[in-house]
Design a protein around this motif. Structure first.
Motif, short mmCIF file in Angstrom:
data_model
loop_
_atom_site.label_atom_id
_atom_site.label_comp_id
_atom_site.label_asym_id
_atom_site.label_seq_id
_atom_site.Cartn_x
_atom_site.Cartn_y
_atom_site.Cartn_z
N ILE A 12 8.22 -9.68 4.85
CA ILE A 12 8.07 -8.88 5.77
C ILE A 12 9.80 -8.52 6.64
CG2 ILE A 12 6.57 -7.85 8.14
CD1 ILE A 12 4.13 -9.05 6.16
N SER A 60 -1.77 -6.25 6.55
CA SER A 60 -0.54 -5.99 5.94
C SER A 60 -0.81 -4.65 5.05
CB SER A 60 -0.37 -7.22 5.73
OG SER A 60 -1.44 -7.30 4.85
N TRP A 88 6.98 -7.62 -1.86
CA TRP A 88 8.16 -6.90 0.05
C TRP A 88 7.02 -6.08 0.70
CZ3 TRP A 88 12.82 -7.25 0.73
CH2 TRP A 88 13.50 -8.19 -0.45
N GLY A 89 6.61 -6.29 1.80
CA GLY A 89 5.13 -5.82 2.77
C GLY A 89 6.00 -5.61 4.27
N SER A 90 4.73 -4.53 4.86
CA SER A 90 5.44 -4.48 6.65
C SER A 90 3.75 -4.75 6.92
CB SER A 90 5.49 -2.76 6.29
OG SER A 90 3.93 -2.15 5.51
#
Length: 155
Positions: A12, A60, A88-90
């Motif tokens: 992140i 998330s 991948w993340g946010s």
């Protein structure tokens, strides 16, 4: 030999692109991405979401796979083969300005660290910092093989 362990972790990056969310102990002796073990019946992305909720009460969004890491290590006669699927993340950055403390292990924290800070301590899995610096656009496969018994006998 024990069976390979399956982990799932998430990269992140802060929206400004200058820092990455990492887990570490309070003395910051190491860094690793948030996540944990994959339980039977769940996907890697589901495991990441579950771990972030269980450990930090953090929602998330998990995106595409960034990297598959295989770490094959021998140490004092013990053998480990860990496979880590890294996505991948946010997150909503308003929920973590500085640091969050792990709900069950208060010696573990979740915090933002710059690329320069990540260079100062071990970042796991090994080789991931080079991957991040190269800004690879396709999925990568990192393989780390180490035998710590041999390295000790050579010193």
């Amino acid at each position: 030999m024990s069976r390979p362990q399956l982990r799932a972790e998430v990269i992140i990056m802060r929206q400004d692109g200058l820092a990455i969310l990492v887990q570490c102990d309070k003395t910051e002796s190491f860094y690793r991405f948030p996540g944990g073990g994959v339980e039977f019946g769940e996907t890697a992305s589901e495991a990441i979401q579950r771990e972030l909720i269980e450990e930090f009460d953090l929602q998330s969004d998990i995106g595409s796979i960034a990297c598959l890491n295989e770490s094959i290590v021998e140490f004092d006669g013990n053998k480990r083969h860990d496979c880590t699927i890294i996505h991948w993340g946010s997150i909503n950055e308003a929920h973590i300005q500085e640091t969050l403390i792990h709900k069950e292990r208060e010696e573990i924290i979740l915090t933002w660290r710059t690329f320069e800070q990540l260079k100062l301590k071990p970042l796991y899995p090994e080789g991931i910092l080079s991957f991040l610096n190269e800004k690879v656009n396709s999925v990568s496969h990192l393989v780390i093989r180490k035998n710590y018994d041999e390295s000790r006998s050579n010193s």
